[in-house]
Design a protein around this motif. Sequence first.
Motif, mmCIF file in Angstrom:
data_model
loop_
_atom_site.group_PDB
_atom_site.id
_atom_site.type_symbol
_atom_site.label_atom_id
_atom_site.label_comp_id
_atom_site.label_asym_id
_atom_site.label_seq_id
_atom_site.Cartn_x
_atom_site.Cartn_y
_atom_site.Cartn_z
ATOM 1 N N GLN A 94 0.836 -1.203 0.000
ATOM 2 C CA GLN A 94 0.000 0.000 0.000
ATOM 3 C C GLN A 94 0.867 1.248 0.000
ATOM 4 O O GLN A 94 1.969 1.254 0.552
ATOM 5 C CB GLN A 94 -0.916 0.000 1.223
ATOM 6 C CG GLN A 94 -1.844 -1.191 1.237
ATOM 7 C CD GLN A 94 -2.714 -1.202 2.476
ATOM 8 O OE1 GLN A 94 -2.816 -0.223 3.197
ATOM 9 N NE2 GLN A 94 -3.349 -2.326 2.734
ATOM 10 N N TRP A 95 0.337 2.294 -0.627
ATOM 11 C CA TRP A 95 1.044 3.571 -0.668
ATOM 12 C C TRP A 95 1.346 4.026 0.761
ATOM 13 O O TRP A 95 0.540 3.798 1.662
ATOM 14 C CB TRP A 95 0.193 4.598 -1.396
ATOM 15 C CG TRP A 95 0.922 5.877 -1.665
ATOM 16 C CD1 TRP A 95 0.732 7.056 -1.021
ATOM 17 C CD2 TRP A 95 1.958 6.099 -2.627
ATOM 18 N NE1 TRP A 95 1.596 8.003 -1.528
ATOM 19 C CE2 TRP A 95 2.359 7.443 -2.511
ATOM 20 C CE3 TRP A 95 2.590 5.289 -3.560
ATOM 21 C CZ2 TRP A 95 3.356 7.998 -3.290
ATOM 22 C CZ3 TRP A 95 3.588 5.852 -4.336
ATOM 23 C CH2 TRP A 95 3.960 7.187 -4.205
ATOM 24 N N PRO A 96 2.497 4.659 1.001
ATOM 25 C CA PRO A 96 2.865 5.084 2.356
ATOM 26 C C PRO A 96 1.796 5.943 3.026
ATOM 27 O O PRO A 96 1.143 6.770 2.391
ATOM 28 C CB PRO A 96 4.141 5.893 2.140
ATOM 29 C CG PRO A 96 4.695 5.379 0.867
ATOM 30 C CD PRO A 96 3.519 4.996 0.031
ATOM 31 N N ARG A 97 1.646 5.709 4.323
ATOM 32 C CA ARG A 97 0.691 6.479 5.129
ATOM 33 C C ARG A 97 1.400 7.670 5.758
ATOM 34 O O ARG A 97 2.606 7.833 5.620
ATOM 35 C CB ARG A 97 0.111 5.582 6.221
ATOM 36 C CG ARG A 97 -0.675 4.405 5.665
ATOM 37 C CD ARG A 97 -1.145 3.518 6.771
ATOM 38 N NE ARG A 97 0.035 2.772 7.242
ATOM 39 C CZ ARG A 97 0.015 1.865 8.181
ATOM 40 N NH1 ARG A 97 -1.101 1.560 8.787
ATOM 41 N NH2 ARG A 97 1.117 1.238 8.552
ATOM 42 N N ASP A 98 0.632 8.476 6.476
ATOM 43 C CA ASP A 98 1.214 9.614 7.184
ATOM 44 C C ASP A 98 2.319 9.138 8.108
ATOM 45 O O ASP A 98 2.178 8.138 8.803
ATOM 46 C CB ASP A 98 0.147 10.335 8.005
ATOM 47 C CG ASP A 98 -0.863 11.077 7.129
ATOM 48 O OD1 ASP A 98 -0.564 11.289 5.944
ATOM 49 O OD2 ASP A 98 -1.934 11.438 7.638
#
Length: 61
Positions: free
Chosen positions: A48-52
């Motif tokens: 998954q795309w990086p989170r905060d």
Amino acid sequence: MRSSAIRARLASFQNAYVVALRLRAQTGAAQYIVRTENPLQPVMVTSQWPRDGEILLAEIH
């Protein structure tokens, strides 16, 4: 080998890169290597795309 040395090796970018390549080959899904704010797991692999709070280090397509 001390546990801290093992942990450092397992949590390294180089190890994450190998894991990401294997996961990409097995799943066919893009993998992302991210830097986290967690000192025990400073680098991780995710699909998954990086989170905060996470910084993208590499994309494996």
